[in-house]
Design an enzyme around this catalytic site. Structure first.
Site, PDB file in Angstrom:
ATOM      1  N   CYS A  16       0.847  -1.200   0.000  1.00 31.01           N
ATOM      2  CA  CYS A  16       0.000   0.000   0.000  1.00 31.01           C
ATOM      3  C   CYS A  16       0.875   1.240   0.000  1.00 31.01           C
ATOM      4  O   CYS A  16       2.107   1.168   0.053  1.00 31.01           O
ATOM      5  CB  CYS A  16      -0.929   0.009   1.216  1.00 31.01           C
ATOM      6  SG  CYS A  16      -0.054   0.137   2.790  1.00 31.01           S
ATOM      7  N   ASP A 427      10.454  25.401 -32.509  1.00 27.11           N
ATOM      8  CA  ASP A 427      11.559  25.849 -33.341  1.00 27.11           C
ATOM      9  C   ASP A 427      11.139  25.616 -34.801  1.00 27.11           C
ATOM     10  O   ASP A 427      10.270  24.788 -35.068  1.00 27.11           O
ATOM     11  CB  ASP A 427      12.813  25.041 -33.007  1.00 27.11           C
ATOM     12  CG  ASP A 427      13.957  25.364 -33.944  1.00 27.11           C
ATOM     13  OD1 ASP A 427      14.273  26.549 -34.091  1.00 27.11           O
ATOM     14  OD2 ASP A 427      14.510  24.421 -34.536  1.00 27.11           O
ATOM     15  N   ASP A 627      14.785  20.272 -31.943  1.00 24.98           N
ATOM     16  CA  ASP A 627      15.434  19.077 -32.469  1.00 24.98           C
ATOM     17  C   ASP A 627      16.357  18.398 -31.472  1.00 24.98           C
ATOM     18  O   ASP A 627      16.985  17.396 -31.778  1.00 24.98           O
ATOM     19  CB  ASP A 627      16.191  19.388 -33.764  1.00 24.98           C
ATOM     20  CG  ASP A 627      17.303  20.411 -33.550  1.00 24.98           C
ATOM     21  OD1 ASP A 627      17.688  20.649 -32.391  1.00 24.98           O
ATOM     22  OD2 ASP A 627      17.792  20.959 -34.544  1.00 24.98           O
TER      23      ASP A 627
END
Length: 748
Positions: A16, A427, A627
């Site tokens: 738990c 970008d 990128d």
């Protein structure tokens, strides 16, 4: 300064959220451990450790807390398999106890309703209940005892108190019947209830284990993609089939049509198409020829490839992905940390509530039987199993789906945060566009042909690695232009190049470069403005001090850019383009793909500041899509950095999310998956909290005076088990939701 390393440790016996908290606290206090994050769903702890960390000491401390130290999970498959085997063995042992406990519990229940003499029946029930309580339920009793020694409490405490209270009361009734009244009809002893508490809680634990296994299927499927055998090619041309583990860096191996690649390598001979969908999510096979990389687990479609190994088993790109997914499943979302804090105080509060319930009912009814039943019911039904499983199971399923789709989340916190993003910054070059400019326009002065201009420009740019130079060379080759021998070459990075071609001084570069060399561009302003307004990047070519022409270069938008941007906007996400390119060029691309906001001519070190301004202006977290290489500062400064299209280690390290393919649809998929995952997490937490808020008063008997409704301990145990399994099942429902979205999106 000590070197910091990250390790994964398998921990057994956790049941738990309170267990998670206790294990984390124990691990954090161990010398050499800088941080510890425990995942209940995977049974693993992720540790950041220094050289001072000692595994034997850590093992001793964890086992003192009542849990099992199953060892460090190494990168090698054998170690991971060993841990899986230990978990499988534990599950089989639970099943054995469950079957025996279930049979005995049924017998006890049958005896409780049999026409046998009451005293004799109760005596039989007493002896049958002993193995169920003290052997079948030994894990609960052992865990509760160890928790008591440490002055804490958890689910084991609640189950043990509930079952022992029912058993103890029933035992006293059996041997000292004159001490009790039985004013609650139909209830004299609760041997069946005590046995059923243990059996049903154990059933819930077994079902959780079975169901949680399904959440680990993504990692298992990834690992199964690696073939066990490889075919080595020796220098004399012989081939030999060996275990993939025997392939070393530098070895040559062959992948025939239909075979999977055993390790990462570089193609040294042959050409083919390779299915890399398991890494990138890209369905189309990728062409491979000499010099191209191949990755472990990918499938060779046609032909044969001879490759040189560059990474052995255990260190391949696929192994890297598996480790990333496992770490992601271990990192906690903030919403999970909230649940853990609630759980840390929940168990003591429940014990207090159960004691108050017992005393209150004893005072009101003077009936120990009824009071004890309510006491046991509150203890059992309030076990916080569902609370502990609510978040990690959903995160496991979400990150697993992402891995299969080529979307790698670095952690559950990232998955959660993406669901709150309202602004996405893209970008331009290499992200929204192909990143490979091509020459689209050739404008020359009178008396200079296009091929002649290209010949001079290509001769100067030959050997340059600049993308625009590559575009000029590609165009020259396409038109069959002859190159000339250039001398006295010099380059000014970012501006242009000069050289002597056929006795003439030639300059190739930007307008600023040409002007700074003392050459006028005044006569070319109209042409330059027209080209720039259509999104072209301009390369001026000057021969012997006079501009002879302009080359217009353009980077084409990716094929799915328009659809991806449209889908993001339909989701209520603000889309911004952030680029270092000229505003005119950026604006042209933005208009073409549907982006309204453009921030252009920005230097790399200024992008982080713009991200911060957008975050401050909106008040919401901001995501950056780049990128993964030249956008690293912006990716790090954003709340969520999404590295797209490279599929390299650099991209993985730069972003919080890595999209293995270059498709912009992956950005949309990442946001959809995160929102679905966050929705499931919230549903799980709501039902886990709602369940306890509703069930505790019911078990405490608050509705009994008005509606004659109450819960026996056995029904409380059943309800608790069902709640835990339902939370895990709801997390697994995320896969169905995702598949439905994919079908609807692609009209399949």
């Amino acid at each position: 300064m000590d070197q910091v390393a990250k390790i994964d440790v398998a921990i057994g016996g956790m049941s738990c959220a309170a267990c998670v908290r206790r294990v984390e606290e124990a691990l954090s206090k161990i010398e050499g451990v800088l941080s510890a994050s425990v995942n209940l769903a995977t049974g693993k702890a992720t540790l950041e450790v220094t050289e001072a960390f000692q595994e034997p000491k850590a093992k001793e401390i964890i086992e003192e807390r009542g849990y099992q130290w199953l060892g460090i999970v190494s990168e090698k498959g054998e170690a991971r398999s060993l841990v899986e085997e230990l978990h499988e063995r534990e599950k089989r042992w639970i099943l054995t106890k469950l079957i025996i406990g279930g049979v005995i519990t049924v017998l006890i229940h049958a005896l409780s309703m049999s026409p046998l003499d009451r005293s004799f029946s109760e005596l039989l029930q007493f002896f049958l209940a002993i193995p169920v309580i003290f052997w079948v339920g030994s894990s609960f009793l052992g865990g509760a005892l160890k928790s008591l020694k440490k002055g804490s409490s958890d689910m084991n405490t609640l189950v043990s108190l509930g079952s022992l209270a029912a058993f103890g009361y029933s035992t006293s009734v059996t041997f000292f019947p004159s001490l009790y009244s039985n004013s609650l009809p139909g209830h004299g002893v609760y041997y069946d209830g005590a046995a059923m508490i243990v059996t049903l809680v154990l059933l819930g634990r077994f079902l959780e284990a079975r169901t949680r296994e399904r959440t680990s299927q993504a990692i298992r499927r990834l690992l199964n993609l690696k073939p066990s055998l490889a075919t080595l090619v020796w220098p004399d041309g012989r081939t030999e089939e060996v275990l993939a583990e025997r392939v070393r860096v530098g070895d040559h191996f062959i992948i025939r049509a239909g075979q999977r690649c055993p390790v990462d390598g570089i193609v040294i001979e042959g050409s083919s198409s390779v299915d890399e969908s398991m890494l990138t999510g890209e369905s189309l096979p990728q062409p491979k020829r000499t010099g191209d990389p191949v990755y472990a687990g990918t499938v060779n479609i046609e032909g044969a490839l001879i490759c040189k190994a560059i990474a052995p088993v255990g260190q391949t790109f696929l192994d890297h992905i598996v480790r990333l997914v496992e770490e992601a499943q271990g990192r906690k979302a903030s919403i999970q940390r909230l649940a853990d804090r609630v759980s840390s105080i929940f168990v003591p509060v429940v014990i207090v509530i159960s004691l108050v319930t017992f005393l209150l009912w004893w005072h009101l009814s003077s009936d120990v039987s009824r009071s004890l039943m309510m006491f046991a019911s509150v203890l059992v039904i309030a076990c916080p199993c569902a609370l502990g499983l609510a978040t990690p199971t959903a995160i496991m399923v979400g990150t697993g789906i992402g891995a299969e789709e080529g979307i790698l989340f670095k952690g559950g916190d990232v998955l959660e945060l993406m669901g709150k993003i309202r602004t996405v910054v893209f970008d331009k070059t290499g992200t929204l566009t192909e990143g490979q400019p091509v020459v689209t326009d050739i404008v020359t002065r009178k008396g200079v042909s296009e091929k002649e201009l290209l010949g001079y420009a290509a001769s100067v740019e030959e050997g340059s690695l600049h993308p625009l130079a590559s575009a000029i060379l590609a165009k020259a080759r396409e038109l069959g232009v002859n190159f000339y021998k250039a001398s006295d070459l010099s380059t000014r990075p970012g501006y242009g190049s000069t050289g002597i071609v056929k006795g003439s001084r030639v300059l190739v570069g930007s307008e600023v470069f040409i002007r700074e060399e003392g050459i006028s561009t005044e006569d070319w302003q109209v042409t330059a403005r027209d080209l720039a307004s259509s999104g072209k990047t301009l390369v001026f070519v000057a021969i012997e001090g006079e501009v002879s022409g302009i080359l217009g270069c353009s980077d084409r938008p990716k094929l799915d850019a328009v659809k991806a941007i449209s889908e993001l906007k339909s989701m209520g996400i603000r889309v911004v383009m952030l680029t270092g390119d000229r505003f005119e060029s950026a604006r042209f691309i933005a208009n073409h793909i549907g982006i309204d906001e453009v921030i252009a001519e920005v230097l790399p070190d200024e992008k982080a500041k713009i991200i911060e301004n957008l975050r401050r202006d909106t008040g919401f977290p901001v995501a950056m899509v780049g990128d993964g290489i030249n956008d690293a500062p912006a990716l790090v400064s954003a709340d969520v950095g999404i590295a797209i299209g490279t599929g390299t280690d650099i991209a993985i390290e730069s972003g919080d999310v890595t999209l293995m393919s270059g498709r912009l649809s992956g950005v949309v998929a990442a946001f959809v998956l995160s929102r679905y995952s966050l929705r499931v997490i919230r549903q799980n937490l709501f039902w886990a909290f709602f369940y306890n808020v509703l069930s505790i008063p019911l078990a405490a008997g608050l509705f009994y005076p008005f509606f004659r409704i109450y819960l026996t301990p056995s029904w409380a145990a059943a309800a608790m088990a069902v709640s835990s399994v339902s939370v895990v099942a709801n997390a697994l429902r995320l896969r169905r939701i995702w598949n439905k979205w994919k079908r609807d999106r692609f009209k399949v």
